[in-house]
Design a protein around this motif. Structure first.
Motif, short mmCIF file in Angstrom:
data_model
loop_
_atom_site.label_atom_id
_atom_site.label_comp_id
_atom_site.label_asym_id
_atom_site.label_seq_id
_atom_site.Cartn_x
_atom_site.Cartn_y
_atom_site.Cartn_z
N TYR A 1 42.56 26.86 33.29
CA TYR A 1 43.97 28.00 33.03
C TYR A 1 43.32 29.30 33.73
N VAL A 2 44.51 29.72 33.40
CA VAL A 2 44.24 31.45 34.75
C VAL A 2 45.18 32.45 34.06
N LYS A 3 44.80 33.96 33.45
CA LYS A 3 45.38 35.17 33.26
C LYS A 3 45.94 35.73 34.33
N VAL A 4 46.96 36.17 34.11
CA VAL A 4 47.58 36.85 35.42
C VAL A 4 48.54 38.32 34.75
N LYS A 5 47.95 39.66 34.44
CA LYS A 5 48.90 40.70 33.75
C LYS A 5 49.54 40.34 32.59
N GLY A 6 48.92 38.87 31.93
CA GLY A 6 48.84 38.65 30.78
C GLY A 6 50.14 37.06 31.12
N THR A 7 49.81 36.62 31.52
CA THR A 7 50.49 35.41 31.44
C THR A 7 50.03 34.28 32.16
N LEU A 8 49.73 33.45 30.86
CA LEU A 8 49.10 32.10 31.20
C LEU A 8 49.01 31.22 31.94
N MET B 1 32.74 36.61 45.49
CA MET B 1 32.29 37.37 46.48
C MET B 1 33.63 36.91 47.30
N ASN B 2 33.82 38.74 47.99
CA ASN B 2 35.37 37.88 48.47
C ASN B 2 35.43 38.25 50.36
N ARG B 3 36.05 38.26 51.12
CA ARG B 3 36.13 37.78 52.40
C ARG B 3 36.73 39.11 52.89
N ILE B 4 36.51 40.50 52.18
CA ILE B 4 37.62 41.45 53.15
C ILE B 4 37.26 42.37 54.68
N LYS B 5 35.15 42.28 54.72
CA LYS B 5 35.23 42.61 55.69
C LYS B 5 35.47 42.08 56.77
N GLU B 6 35.70 39.98 56.64
CA GLU B 6 36.11 39.11 57.07
C GLU B 6 37.33 39.77 58.03
N VAL B 7 38.32 40.04 57.16
CA VAL B 7 39.65 40.31 57.04
C VAL B 7 39.59 41.73 58.32
N ALA C 1 34.41 55.77 49.50
CA ALA C 1 34.78 54.95 48.46
C ALA C 1 35.30 53.59 48.66
N ILE C 2 36.20 53.43 50.26
CA ILE C 2 35.85 52.06 50.45
C ILE C 2 34.42 50.76 50.51
N SER C 3 33.90 52.00 51.15
CA SER C 3 32.42 51.05 51.11
C SER C 3 31.75 50.99 50.09
N LYS C 4 32.06 51.33 49.26
CA LYS C 4 31.57 51.62 47.22
C LYS C 4 32.59 50.87 46.97
N GLN C 5 33.44 50.07 47.48
CA GLN C 5 34.68 49.63 46.56
C GLN C 5 34.32 47.59 47.19
N LEU C 6 34.01 47.74 48.13
CA LEU C 6 33.00 46.28 49.01
C LEU C 6 31.82 45.89 48.26
N ALA C 7 31.02 46.91 47.85
CA ALA C 7 29.74 46.73 47.72
C ALA C 7 30.21 46.13 46.34
N GLY C 8 31.09 46.34 45.22
CA GLY C 8 30.69 45.75 44.01
C GLY C 8 31.86 45.56 43.29
N LYS C 9 32.44 44.86 41.89
CA LYS C 9 33.65 44.26 41.69
C LYS C 9 34.86 45.25 42.16
N LEU C 10 35.96 44.60 42.73
CA LEU C 10 37.33 45.17 42.69
C LEU C 10 38.44 44.66 41.28
N LEU C 11 38.73 45.12 41.45
CA LEU C 11 40.50 45.38 40.48
C LEU C 11 41.15 44.21 40.56
N LEU C 12 41.79 43.75 40.27
CA LEU C 12 43.16 43.35 40.96
C LEU C 12 43.99 43.98 41.45
N GLU C 13 44.11 44.99 40.87
CA GLU C 13 44.92 46.02 41.20
C GLU C 13 44.35 46.74 42.56
N THR C 14 43.69 47.01 42.63
CA THR C 14 42.92 47.11 44.57
C THR C 14 42.92 46.12 45.23
#
Length: 103
Positions: free
Chosen positions: A77-84, A1-7, A28-41
């Motif tokens: 542990y959290v892996k972000v862009k190859g770094t753990l 779940m994300n807070r983008i609409k709240e922000v 396009a924004i509505s579709k992205q808000l309804a689905g899974k978002l990539l870190l880059e997005t």
């Protein structure tokens, strides 16, 4: 779940205005808000909204409430862009979320 609409609501920005800011269609924004978002997005959204990425996923109040609970701990542990990264507390998690992963 994300807070983008709240922000967007907090900043008094409509989905259509946000789409214009992003240079894409409202659909396009509505579709992205309804689905899974990539870190880059998420990074692009955060940049345009001028907020840290973590704020799109959790409110400051939620982070503060979690970090103020003395008996609550996280571990993992959290892996972000190859770094753990190793996380042992909510404070560690908060620092990780504030990290600039664009570098």
């Amino acid at each position: 779940m994300n807070r983008i609409k709240e922000v967007l609501k907090e900043k008094n920005i409509s989905v259509a205005e946000f789409a214009d800011m992003m240079g894409v269609s409202r659909q396009a924004i509505s579709k992205q808000l309804a689905g899974k978002l990539l870190l880059e997005t998420l990074e692009k959204f955060a940049s345009v909204l001028n907020v840290p990425v973590w704020e799109l996923l959790a409110s400051r109040e939620e982070i503060n409430a979690l970090s103020s609970k003395e008996d609550s701990e996280v571990s993992g542990y959290v892996k972000v862009k190859g770094t753990l990264y190793e996380v042992h507390s909510f404070e560690d998690l908060k620092k990780l979320l504030e990290l600039n992963v664009n570098d």
